[in-house]
Design a protein around this motif. Structure first.
Motif, mmCIF file in Angstrom:
data_model
loop_
_atom_site.group_PDB
_atom_site.id
_atom_site.type_symbol
_atom_site.label_atom_id
_atom_site.label_comp_id
_atom_site.label_asym_id
_atom_site.label_seq_id
_atom_site.Cartn_x
_atom_site.Cartn_y
_atom_site.Cartn_z
ATOM 1 N N GLY A 87 13.209 -65.165 46.545
ATOM 2 C CA GLY A 87 13.653 -66.554 46.356
ATOM 3 C C GLY A 87 15.159 -66.668 46.166
ATOM 4 N N ASN A 88 15.753 -65.660 45.553
ATOM 5 C CA ASN A 88 17.209 -65.664 45.331
ATOM 6 C C ASN A 88 18.017 -65.366 46.592
ATOM 7 N N ARG A 89 17.382 -64.789 47.607
ATOM 8 C CA ARG A 89 18.173 -64.260 48.706
ATOM 9 C C ARG A 89 17.809 -64.784 50.090
ATOM 10 N N TYR A 90 16.762 -65.571 50.170
ATOM 11 C CA TYR A 90 16.306 -66.078 51.473
ATOM 12 C C TYR A 90 16.235 -67.601 51.451
ATOM 13 N N PRO A 91 16.264 -68.195 52.639
ATOM 14 C CA PRO A 91 16.149 -69.654 52.702
ATOM 15 C C PRO A 91 14.706 -70.128 52.538
ATOM 16 N N VAL A 92 13.768 -69.182 52.477
ATOM 17 C CA VAL A 92 12.358 -69.526 52.290
ATOM 18 C C VAL A 92 11.845 -68.843 51.023
ATOM 19 N N THR A 93 10.712 -69.355 50.526
ATOM 20 C CA THR A 93 10.071 -68.731 49.364
ATOM 21 C C THR A 93 8.717 -68.185 49.800
ATOM 22 N N MET A 94 8.084 -67.424 48.898
ATOM 23 C CA MET A 94 6.777 -66.887 49.276
ATOM 24 C C MET A 94 5.812 -66.931 48.100
ATOM 25 N N SER A 95 4.540 -67.069 48.459
ATOM 26 C CA SER A 95 3.469 -67.029 47.458
ATOM 27 C C SER A 95 2.766 -65.688 47.531
ATOM 28 N N LEU A 96 2.269 -65.239 46.368
ATOM 29 C CA LEU A 96 1.607 -63.945 46.279
ATOM 30 C C LEU A 96 0.257 -64.125 45.595
ATOM 31 N N SER A 97 -0.747 -63.474 46.130
ATOM 32 C CA SER A 97 -2.050 -63.479 45.474
ATOM 33 C C SER A 97 -2.612 -62.074 45.524
ATOM 34 N N VAL A 98 -3.076 -61.582 44.381
ATOM 35 C CA VAL A 98 -3.493 -60.187 44.292
ATOM 36 C C VAL A 98 -4.933 -60.106 43.782
ATOM 37 N N ALA A 99 -5.680 -59.151 44.324
ATOM 38 C CA ALA A 99 -7.061 -58.963 43.884
ATOM 39 C C ALA A 99 -7.475 -57.523 44.139
ATOM 40 N N THR A 100 -8.588 -57.119 43.526
ATOM 41 C CA THR A 100 -9.085 -55.761 43.718
ATOM 42 C C THR A 100 -10.529 -55.818 44.187
ATOM 43 N N GLY A 101 -10.973 -54.724 44.764
ATOM 44 C CA GLY A 101 -12.351 -54.689 45.220
ATOM 45 C C GLY A 101 -12.718 -53.281 45.626
ATOM 46 N N THR A 102 -14.001 -53.018 45.769
ATOM 47 C CA THR A 102 -14.418 -51.676 46.160
ATOM 48 C C THR A 102 -14.153 -51.428 47.635
ATOM 49 N N THR A 103 -13.992 -52.507 48.407
ATOM 50 C CA THR A 103 -13.490 -52.321 49.772
ATOM 51 C C THR A 103 -12.224 -53.152 49.930
ATOM 52 N N PRO A 104 -11.330 -52.716 50.815
ATOM 53 C CA PRO A 104 -10.108 -53.489 51.061
ATOM 54 C C PRO A 104 -10.423 -54.907 51.539
ATOM 55 N N VAL A 105 -11.470 -55.050 52.348
ATOM 56 C CA VAL A 105 -11.798 -56.373 52.856
ATOM 57 C C VAL A 105 -12.209 -57.308 51.725
ATOM 58 N N SER A 106 -13.013 -56.816 50.800
ATOM 59 C CA SER A 106 -13.441 -57.707 49.719
ATOM 60 C C SER A 106 -12.260 -58.063 48.823
ATOM 61 N N ALA A 107 -11.355 -57.094 48.594
ATOM 62 C CA ALA A 107 -10.164 -57.385 47.783
ATOM 63 C C ALA A 107 -9.319 -58.461 48.463
ATOM 64 N N LEU A 108 -9.076 -58.295 49.752
ATOM 65 C CA LEU A 108 -8.269 -59.282 50.468
ATOM 66 C C LEU A 108 -8.964 -60.641 50.496
ATOM 67 N N GLY A 109 -10.298 -60.616 50.649
ATOM 68 C CA GLY A 109 -11.035 -61.874 50.667
ATOM 69 C C GLY A 109 -10.773 -62.686 49.409
ATOM 70 N N THR A 110 -10.845 -62.017 48.274
ATOM 71 C CA THR A 110 -10.576 -62.699 47.008
ATOM 72 C C THR A 110 -9.119 -63.180 46.945
ATOM 73 N N ALA A 111 -8.198 -62.322 47.365
ATOM 74 C CA ALA A 111 -6.781 -62.689 47.307
ATOM 75 C C ALA A 111 -6.502 -63.928 48.148
ATOM 76 N N THR A 112 -6.989 -63.933 49.366
ATOM 77 C CA THR A 112 -6.739 -65.085 50.232
ATOM 78 C C THR A 112 -7.386 -66.351 49.672
ATOM 79 N N GLU A 113 -8.614 -66.228 49.167
ATOM 80 C CA GLU A 113 -9.279 -67.405 48.590
ATOM 81 C C GLU A 113 -8.464 -68.037 47.467
#
Lengths: 265, 265, 265, 265
Positions: A87-113
């Motif tokens: 945010g301090n160095r770019y003209p755009v900002t970004m959102s972050l969402s983090v999650a865990t899971g026993t498979t990468p797909v399930s972790a990402l699913g939660t993060a995206t949701e």
């Protein structure tokens, strides 16, 4: 090589990174010069590669406006600092969402949701969201992350030195498109092209037969011959470096699949 | 919209950029940290985007270790300066080969051949090759370059805000894999994913029916719905900016194909 | 404001960073283009700012080929990773030497000596030296680092909006030259210009009277009027942010010296 | 060496670059992390070094928030493109003002005045100003730009390998502070520290005696021994490269001043 019996379920921590309202920004008030957008995107990715990477995480550029990272070992404060630094160095900002899971797909699913619940990717009012859960230090294990590093057999000899560069690229790209779809559907894995003829997959607890299965699928579907080295570790950096060494072993031995078992245990 | 009758054959100047002996370098003496390789590759690409782009060229990252640029307007001295500047600032060097042709594929074919004749991509002794012919200023025309800017209809609403990010990525990736192969085989064009849901194709003198044909092919093969804006110009920068404006017209009118005819003529 | 009695001696950890054999490299085989050297130097500094900064250190560019960092909290492994990451991505390598001391000058003195013992800055055979001692975690304190953030009173109104830019720069530069020499000789401090009208000094346990003394010296010697905010912390990041807040307090109150006492204790 | 009689008055084109309202931005809403500001400033400078440099200009970082460039050969369109490219990729914007003059100081004086007339450096409403006159192509000459490249005699042996790094830096810095003030006041020149022990001065038509005079002044005032190579050219790039070669001649011959006369004529 037998599967190491001590290996157990993975516990992958995945972060979904999304540039806020990026599409509209690229054409407001007029379409911006493509070379500037390309520069912005690839430098942002390079910065994040360093910011996550120096904390032993891995980030993949995927679509550039949406990126996916393996972040075992990064807590919420680390995520917040990365968000602030961009945010301090770019003209755009970004959102972050983090999650865990026993498979990468399930972790990402939660993060995206979690991100989707906070608003649309093109919602003007949704900026710098930071959501989700990281793994408590006490629950982290040496086997949390499994990474597989694929490359194409003899790509230089068979393609790069023979075909025009785009026809070589078609071979690599068709191989990647086939692999990334199959690994997701059959093996709950997230596979990313990382340049040259290399693909890195974030996997659950797959074994040697699973990797042979994937390689066979790609050979049959698009006639591209792959080999793969697999590593396991507490972080993406450790698992990824083991995978690289395992792939070097494939090159030396001619095996199509090598699972590194020694280093991290 | 009718095809503009004054449009004639394209004369695309293509440069094939290849990092010298890169594969071996990445694993010598030991495999290098992946995050550093990713940083190196994406920053090199960003620098080249500026170096070519500020001379009105376009460069695409394709495989990162091999890149493809549209370089109408850049002479040999400009290529030499770019090569020297990278050699001064990176731990790797790169070879450049440039050629022209009435289709982008034929131009690239010549460029790659010149490079292959100079030695293998993994030849230790082959460094900083600079070969080929650029278009003499007197033969350049306002219609030399045709670029097409594709995107996916309603990608945010249909995918990004609905699916997990990898499943969105699969849709985009399958659409790209289908399009890039078909455009090469049916229409002698070079198509590159440029982030988000965007693909830019470097084309010969295609008309509206050709673009509808390509869009239909992708819909039928992988069920991804595309639209496209097309521009024409003396340089990639001009053609590309016209293509962006044409794509904005698609968004406004709902047309699947818009060919910009006014600005550059 | 009285000096906080709980403040005690500082324990600054300083790292001396030196590009290996850089001078000869810049003119071999021919003098390299100045713009490429400038790009290389400033990007290397930017990368180090992130690499040290994301571990709560501060680095100053000083001469660019030799840089000085405050590295409390960075152990030897962190130094080694930074060194390796630069070696992976730049055409030059760098040596690092770290030491601690009750004053920044004594810490730096030790650090530089260790480097000099390993060989000349222009010794072709001396590459990627990594030497020295970091502070054991158990001995670190909340008061280890003292940073002072100076700026010039009303620089925009008095200089930037009045004089030509070089004459403004002369004022700032003469002020800096006077301050950096005096703070080193009278107060064992290391002062660095950081852009605009800002100087950051790495100090031992100085008190309010010491800062008034330095400000008076600069006013008398070169007629430049300074103010300063001072912070103290376990790391450079904490001390530096406190110093910034203290400087904001100076702006609000009109005080020439503000020592932040609350936040870090 | 005699002064080349064909040399005549210089015609330096100078651009003053100012980040718009930068000071307030750095502390709004809270002071931003110093490492991010340092990264932003040095990367912006690196980008500008490439953007100006690849058009044969030179830019100096001076105060980072205000920079000074020698831009002979860059027209208004080139300035506009550079301004737009930065606006597309950074969280800040910049204003540019360009002017010419027979001395660098008079050119800069005009450039800065034009900017000041457009509003204060901290005026919230003044953004992306682009003002001034460039030299028409027909009036450009091979002798328009004179650059002098100074360095410190035996800096490595006398300082870097002997003193602690800050004490070395003090020597270099005091030499620079003395030189830059004297060259401005006595010789209408703009002198910039460019790293290591190097200073580049943008000069009017000075002769050998003038350079000896400056070197003598610095020796007497601060006891630092300089030598200098001088080049002349149509652009900063040409003059600067000649100056570097002239400095190499000084190293070979032991002369304190070398004026390159052959290459550019």
């Amino acid at each position: 090589m037998l599967r190491n019996e001590r290996w157990t379920v993975t516990n992958t921590q995945i972060t979904h990174i999304q540039i806020d309202n990026y599409g509209p920004w690229t054409v407001t008030p007029e379409p911006r010069r493509e070379v500037d957008l390309q520069t912005l995107q690839s430098r942002l990715y390079a910065d994040l590669a360093q910011l996550f990477g120096n904390r032993d995480g891995y980030i993949f550029f995927s679509r550039f406006d949406n990126m996916i990272a393996v972040t075992n070992g990064l807590d919420e404060a680390a995520h917040a600092l990365i968000q602030e630094s961009v945010g301090n160095r770019y003209p755009v900002t970004m959102s972050l969402s983090v999650a865990t899971g026993t498979t990468p797909v399930s972790a990402l699913g939660t993060a995206t949701e979690q991100l989707q619940e906070a608003g649309s990717a093109q919602d003007k009012g949704r900026r710098e969201v930071l959501r989700g859960q990281t793994i408590d230090e006490q629950f982290r294990k040496e086997t949390d992350v499994q990474l597989a590093h694929f490359d194409v057999d003899d790509a230089t000899e068979k393609y790069t030195d023979q075909l025009n560069e785009f026809d070589t690229f078609i071979q690599i790209e068709q191989g990647y498109a086939s692999l990334m779809k199959y690994m997701r559907e059959a093996h709950d894995s997230l596979s990313f092209f990382v340049g040259g003829d290399n693909v890195i997959a974030v996997c659950p607890d797959l074994d040697e037969a699973d990797y042979h299965d994937a390689i066979n699928h790609v050979r049959e579907e698009v006639d591209v011959e792959l080999k793969v080295g697999v590593g396991r570790g507490r972080t993406a950096a450790t698992a990824g470096m083991d995978a690289k060494h395992a792939l070097e072993t494939c090159r030396a031995t001619g095996e199509a699949v090598t699972i590194e078992t020694g280093t991290t245990e």
